[in-house]
Design a protein around this motif. Structure first.
Motif, short mmCIF file in Angstrom:
data_model
loop_
_atom_site.label_atom_id
_atom_site.label_comp_id
_atom_site.label_asym_id
_atom_site.label_seq_id
_atom_site.Cartn_x
_atom_site.Cartn_y
_atom_site.Cartn_z
N UNK A 131 0.86 -1.19 0.00
CA UNK A 131 0.00 0.00 0.00
C UNK A 131 0.90 1.24 0.00
N UNK A 132 0.81 2.04 -1.06
CA UNK A 132 1.68 3.21 -1.22
C UNK A 132 0.86 4.50 -1.09
N UNK A 133 1.43 5.48 -0.39
CA UNK A 133 0.81 6.78 -0.26
C UNK A 133 1.66 7.85 -0.93
N UNK A 134 1.05 8.99 -1.23
CA UNK A 134 1.75 10.11 -1.89
C UNK A 134 1.54 11.37 -1.07
N UNK A 135 2.64 12.07 -0.78
CA UNK A 135 2.58 13.30 0.00
C UNK A 135 3.51 14.34 -0.60
N UNK A 136 2.99 15.55 -0.83
CA UNK A 136 3.83 16.66 -1.29
C UNK A 136 3.18 17.98 -0.92
N UNK A 137 3.95 19.05 -1.03
CA UNK A 137 3.52 20.36 -0.56
C UNK A 137 2.38 20.98 -1.31
N UNK A 138 2.06 20.49 -2.52
CA UNK A 138 0.99 21.10 -3.30
C UNK A 138 -0.39 20.54 -2.95
N UNK A 139 -0.42 19.51 -2.10
CA UNK A 139 -1.71 18.99 -1.65
C UNK A 139 -2.37 19.98 -0.69
N UNK A 140 -3.69 19.97 -0.64
CA UNK A 140 -4.41 20.78 0.33
C UNK A 140 -4.08 20.29 1.72
N UNK A 141 -4.11 21.19 2.71
CA UNK A 141 -3.68 20.81 4.05
C UNK A 141 -4.50 19.65 4.62
N UNK A 142 -5.78 19.59 4.27
CA UNK A 142 -6.60 18.48 4.74
C UNK A 142 -6.14 17.16 4.14
N UNK A 143 -5.74 17.19 2.86
CA UNK A 143 -5.24 15.98 2.22
C UNK A 143 -3.92 15.54 2.84
N UNK A 144 -3.04 16.53 3.12
CA UNK A 144 -1.77 16.20 3.76
C UNK A 144 -1.99 15.57 5.12
N UNK A 145 -2.93 16.15 5.89
CA UNK A 145 -3.23 15.61 7.21
C UNK A 145 -3.74 14.17 7.12
N UNK A 146 -4.61 13.96 6.14
CA UNK A 146 -5.21 12.63 5.99
C UNK A 146 -4.16 11.59 5.60
N UNK A 147 -3.26 11.97 4.67
CA UNK A 147 -2.20 11.04 4.25
C UNK A 147 -1.30 10.70 5.43
#
Length: 729
Positions: free
Chosen positions: A543-559
């Motif tokens: 199971x792979x996740x993706x995280x980077x600075x251009x995501x919305x803060x809610x998406x970053x939190x969720x990841x």
């Protein structure tokens, strides 16, 4: 003997200058003879120097595989040589373009080409075979050998050549475009400055007490000034340089320390820490014992907080050394004394990490609030109301804490994490906010924290107004992270290793330098592109996740929440995880294009693993083209030294010294909000002893009273971090 020219006459009346040259000099703020005298050389060319065209050639051609084409290590360095012109040629090219070339050699037998693409006719008529030239420029490499394109050039006449052969040293000055347009080059500047020294050296007044000069074994200011321009010997040049370095650093230290002394004498803070019930309860709740360094740091902070004088402490510690624990316990002292406390972080991710940590550690009676830019309007309004009315004890946030709408209630303690990301102005603003929040006669105590250890010379300069406390020891159960440098050809084995770690129940980070592909950065990998590749082709069963600075803060939190909850085995990311990510189950940090990252950043990324009970690993993968550099162990190449240093040690204090040496203070600190002036003489990398001497002397002078200093320190001016002049005294 010529009659001295009055210092208040325009420079144009000095022999060899005239109106046009005077105007060019004025653009560089050179108006009077004294300004020319203080226009010191930027460098020197030394007859005894072992660096020649032959040695440069060896550096640029250390292999037959054009590795230099991939390295920036020598391309941006300027070199100076005295050469003889052995040949000249003129080629007519397409589109009526012409190329004029000088073939030159120096005494070592090394050769180079000097190419001119503009003003060809002028240069063709100016330079002849058998001319002796002083050239300064950045080298280019081609199959034909070393070349320089439009370097700085001065003809060397017979008198100068005799002088050079006798004394062995010629000064090199900074030449602006305006200088060159009116024919002011090194030779002309030497003539002008020699004239000014002969007639106006007496106007240069001493600024250091004779006892200080004797103590540092340095010449007086007039002797030192003359020998910076026209050194009699290498020894006198070095002692003259030391004199000006010491003077510059002494007056800089006096400026900072006098401001600090004034602040201490005029500002007050509320004492806190008399009651330690909450602090002791918090300590007792930890399932571990503090290290000796943590205990010593906490004891010092407690003593400072218990004073009516504002605390201004910088707590530095390596990744995972436990700085946050020390900060939390000290915050309990402020809370128990009835004061609000701020904990500021540079990013929302780190702020939220701190918020969750505090909620998990502190009892429910301690009221904490999170104030970040991502809050909804309703949540923000509610939070601001609680802060203003005093219904919250600890406020955790980012730059949102600076907003004018935030009204604090008896703010007494401010903790700033990763302080190097905040400027002097922001720290000053926090103090003002504190004064507005309660008793206007007091300012908050301040604790600054950094996981990037400060090199010794910077600690003695930029942070001279702070008391620095270091945590060097790590928790006893913390295992060293095994770090290895590998290359793209090793990736299949590395992927197998990650899969094996996941099968054992562990997790992994894979970090890339870019979010998405960039045509401008050929060969540099991106997180988005490799997320598809890794999740579909390399780890289809994981199971792979993706995280980077251009995501919305809610998406970053969720990841991040999903990764911490083990919903992902592998997190593919950019450097957004550099600070504030704490997932103890993660044991592998794979960094691709490792050559693209700085030493400090790589060390911070490595610190995201090794935070639990399991053995952890950091794998630095460099582009395949760098493999030969490492195979040959070419440690004079910055990329090799940087990655080798990471592989050899996990000591952040040791790595910070290497990082400063490789990058220099400008890049190490960053050009904005560094709080540091541009030093004219001092080299923060190599002048440790001079800086230490000057700091010690400045402390003695402040202790005895600046007004008792016998000479002209109070009139000395330096640039502050905004480029404005500030004056000692």
């Amino acid at each position: 003997m010529n009659k001295p020219i009055s210092d208040d006459l325009p420079l144009q009346f000095i022999k060899g200058i005239g109106p046009k040259r005077a105007k060019a000099l004025a653009k560089e703020k050179i108006y009077q003879p004294i300004d020319l005298i203080n226009y010191f050389p930027r460098d020197y060319i030394n007859r005894d120097s072992s660096f020649t065209l032959a040695t440069l050639s060896k550096k640029l051609f250390f292999s037959s595989n054009n590795i230099f084409d991939y390295e920036e290590d020598y391309k941006n360095v300027e070199y100076s040589f005295i050469v003889d012109v052995v040949d000249k040629s003129l080629k007519n090219l397409r589109n009526r373009r012409r190329l004029f070339t000088l073939s030159v050699k120096d005494d070592s037998g090394g050769t180079a080409k000097i190419n001119f693409w503009a003003n060809v006719h002028f240069f063709e008529n100016t330079y002849k075979v058998d001319d002796k030239l002083l050239i300064s420029g950045k080298p280019d490499k081609s199959k034909a050998g070393i070349s320089f394109t439009h370097p700085e050039i001065d003809k060397i006449d017979l008198d100068e050549l005799k002088e050079f052969k006798a004394e062995g040293i010629l000064p090199l000055y900074k030449l602006s475009t305006g200088f060159i347009k009116v024919g002011i080059r090194n030779r002309a500047l030497r003539v002008m400055i020699r004239h000014c020294l002969d007639n106006h050296l007496a106007s240069v007044k001493e600024t250091l007490d004779k006892n200080i000069l004797e103590l540092i074994d340095a010449p007086g200011i007039q002797t030192a000034t003359e020998n910076l321009h026209f050194p009699i010997s290498t020894e006198l040049l070095r002692s003259s340089q030391k004199r000006f370095k010491f003077e510059e650093m002494l007056f800089y230290q006096l400026t900072i320390l006098s401001q600090q002394d004034k602040f201490i004498q005029t500002e007050n803070a509320s004492p806190m820490g008399k009651k330690l019930t909450l602090a002791k309860q918090t300590l007792a709740s930890f399932p571990f014992e503090l290290t000796e360094d943590q205990k010593n740091a906490l004891n010092l902070i407690w003593k400072k907080l218990n004073s009516t004088k504002p605390m201004n402490v910088l707590l530095q510690g390596d990744v995972g050394s436990g700085k946050t624990i020390v900060a939390i316990v000290s915050m309990m002292m402020a809370v128990e004394s009835g004061h609000q406390t701020l904990l500021m972080a540079p990013t929302e991710i780190l702020a939220k990490q701190h918020y969750k940590t505090l909620q998990s550690i502190l009892p429910e009676t301690i009221r904490t609030e999170l104030l970040v830019g991502g809050l909804s309007a309703a949540d923000k309004k509610e939070t601001l109301g609680k802060i203003k009315s005093g219904l919250t004890d600890i406020i955790i946030g980012t730059h949102a804490l600076f907003q004018d709408k935030v009204e604090y209630n008896n703010l007494g303690y401010v903790v700033i994490d990763e302080q190097h990301r905040f400027g002097v102005d922001q720290r000053s603003l926090l103090k003002e906010l504190g004064k507005k929040s309660g008793d206007k006669s007091t300012v908050p105590h301040m604790l600054l924290m950094t996981a990037t250890p400060i090199p010794r010379t910077l600690a003695m300069t930029k942070y001279t107004d702070l008391q620095i406390v270091s945590i060097k020891s790590k928790p006893k159960d913390r295992k060293d992270i095994i770090t290895k440098v590998r290359f793209e050809s090793d990736l299949s084995k590395i992927y197998d290793f990650i899969s094996a770690q996941v099968r054992e129940g562990r997790q992994a980070f894979i970090v890339y330098p870019l979010v998405e592909d960039s045509e401008k950065l050929e060969g540099v990998k991106s997180a988005v592109e490799h997320y598809d590749f890794l999740s579909k082709q390399i780890f289809p069963d994981l199971k792979c996740g993706l995280l980077h600075g251009q995501l919305h803060w809610k998406e970053k939190d969720e990841v991040m929440k999903d990764f911490a909850d083990k919903k992902y085995d592998v997190l593919i990311s950019t450097t957004v995880i550099e600070v504030g990510i704490d997932v103890p189950n993660t044991t592998v940090m794979l960094i691709e294009n490792a050559e693209r990252f700085g030493l400090s950043q790589l060390h911070q990324l490595r610190g995201r693993v090794g935070r639990g009970e399991y053995q952890s690993y950091c794998i630095l993968v460099a582009s395949q083209k760098y493999k030969q550099l490492f195979t040959k162990n070419l440690t004079d190449i910055p990329t090799v030294r940087r990655l080798n240093a990471l592989e050899a040690t996990s000591d952040g204090f040791e790595l910070s010294e290497v990082d400063l040496e490789l990058r220099g203070p400008g890049d190490f600190l960053g050009t904005k909000q560094s709080g540091m002036p541009e030093f004219k003489f001092v080299d923060l990398v190599n002048d440790k002893d001079v800086i230490k001497e000057a700091k010690s002397m400045a402390e003695k002078i402040i202790k005895n009273g600046l007004k008792n200093y016998p000479l002209t320190a109070k009139t000395f001016k330096i640039h502050d971090e905004k480029g404005k002049y500030i004056t000692v005294g």
